[in-house]
Write an enzyme that holds these catalytic residues in place. Sequence first.
Site, mmCIF file in Angstrom:
data_model
loop_
_atom_site.group_PDB
_atom_site.id
_atom_site.type_symbol
_atom_site.label_atom_id
_atom_site.label_comp_id
_atom_site.label_asym_id
_atom_site.label_seq_id
_atom_site.Cartn_x
_atom_site.Cartn_y
_atom_site.Cartn_z
ATOM 1 C CG HIS A 175 18.512 -23.439 -40.948
ATOM 2 N ND1 HIS A 175 19.450 -22.450 -41.164
ATOM 3 C CD2 HIS A 175 17.362 -22.972 -41.486
ATOM 4 C CE1 HIS A 175 18.891 -21.427 -41.787
ATOM 5 N NE2 HIS A 175 17.629 -21.721 -41.997
ATOM 6 C CE LYS A 187 19.303 -23.046 -45.779
ATOM 7 N NZ LYS A 187 18.280 -23.734 -45.006
ATOM 8 C CG HIS A 226 17.938 -17.420 -47.863
ATOM 9 N ND1 HIS A 226 18.469 -18.682 -47.822
ATOM 10 C CD2 HIS A 226 16.918 -17.427 -46.968
ATOM 11 C CE1 HIS A 226 17.796 -19.429 -46.971
ATOM 12 N NE2 HIS A 226 16.858 -18.696 -46.431
ATOM 13 C CE LYS A 247 20.736 -18.646 -43.868
ATOM 14 N NZ LYS A 247 19.758 -17.755 -44.430
#
Length: 580
Positions: A248, A250, A479, A481
């Site tokens: 996950h 990025k 989006h 976090k």
Amino acid sequence: MKECPFGEKCYRKNPIHFGEFSHAHLDAIYEKGNGGGDYDIPDKYSSELIHTQLKLLEKVLPKPAAAKAKESSAAVPEAPRNAPTSRATASASSSSSSSNGIASTSSAAARDTSNLAKKQKLAERNIRDYIPVVVEKGGMAKKLERAAPYNMFLTAITDSKPTHQEPLSVTLQEILDESLGEIESSVQINFMVDIGWLLGHYYFAGILDKPLLVLYGDESPELLGIGKFKPQVTAIGVKMPTPFATSHTKMMLLGYADGSMRVVISTANLYEDDWHNRTQGLWISPLLPAMSEDADTAAGESLTGFRQDLMLYLVEYKISQLQPWIARIRKSDFSAINVFFVGSVPGGHREGSVRGHPWGHARLGSLLAKHAAPIEDRIPVVCQSSSIGSLGANVQAWIQQDFVNSLRKDSSPGGKLRQMPSFKMIYPSFNNVSGSHDGMIGGGCLPYGKNTNDRQPWLKGHLQQWKSSDRHRSRAMPHIKSYTRYNLADQSVNWFVLTSANLSKAAWGSFNKNASLQPCLRIANYEAGVLFLPRFVTGEETFPLGNNRDGVPAFPLPYDVPLTPYLPDDKPFLMDYLQG
């Protein structure tokens, strides 16, 4: 032309994709229509999406009548078909000669100037067809310099014009901007990758022909065998040890021609929607120069140990193609970095004697216990993410026992009986999403489901709405976090984490409950984030909140404070609302 592997489920909206792949269902509608937006779209399709895709077909494959009309008028040139082929495509020779091979110097120069101007206009028009927010090239280095000491940005929002000029807004083109360095090679580690869209950005940045290594988590047929068509691209799917685990992270690694490099930690997937009307966060490192070959192995490390932690993280992938980059990182000067790397990697992890806990929320707890200034127990732990996992039957089960128990730590001396701080969770309500720039579709980045929500009704008492008026993003669904503790009374931020990790056990880890064993933190996902601790960033105990303090800029929180709790009638947005 190859058939798109997604067929009727294709959601792409870029001209380059439609120049490379055919779509039988679109071709059938396109052939029957007369152009100009007059199409008979069957009810089984999303009318808005299909209409957008047909408009792209008009640009990429204009019908004969339309093509003639374009030739005879000063219409906007069509988007480049198969644009990502080589850097030379964008800068083809504009010289010409007379019919007998001889032309005067003045007339040739005039033609060259005229052709160059036309090509510049063509490139500008094409990039605006492809990228909704275009910022003038060449200014990113100064923008990054002005963003110090935090170097934290939010992505520009297409439908929020103020964000296009905001000093702390950024586009992907700006990250690739040559003012930051001439990119010679790069790595993109991400969950979802639309390779056509990404290569389109590389094309417009003038680096399409440069080596690109892509590590991806989500299945993508377009990435299989991409090297046959784009030999400069190496794409590797990250293999996960368990079925529901996710790669996950990025992250971008950008290597420059002078030997230096840069690291970017992001929350955005590499496809169009994530850079359109969604609030995303990015941290961009300072320039990291190459060190001399005879430099000491300990030289060039940051006070936060970022270089070592990043290398240890990349080694966990066990992918040979990363080895040259790990070697490059080892020989780069990371001393200018002022944040900590906080990662998660799959597996069971125990506390070590040197680094403490290596990964997940326990790693964050170790860093806070060592370096965070003392924090009052009454200061809440504020969490914010785009999805929520299964957290247990009550707030004590995992949130307090594991997660908040790590995030409440600080460097206070032991012996004092500490209280558990309160827990607040920012997550968009149904009304937040329905009033977003994209309406209900704006919730497409919020995969929290009814089944999970029904099992944890206690969570609603901790939920806060998404509000970001100060950053012009209340209607741009998050989006991003983030995790933090801040004190409204004295307008201070104690610490802040920007990460790919949602609020879930898979992302942050869960301790085993077997008292006979040394505590083992089990993590499912790969995740990556950065921790901002005031002592390392500004040299003070806290960051200013809201306003600058003695020359120190306020920390750029992505949302408004004070927070806005859910009202009794509010409910969290659930993905099920989009499925019927």
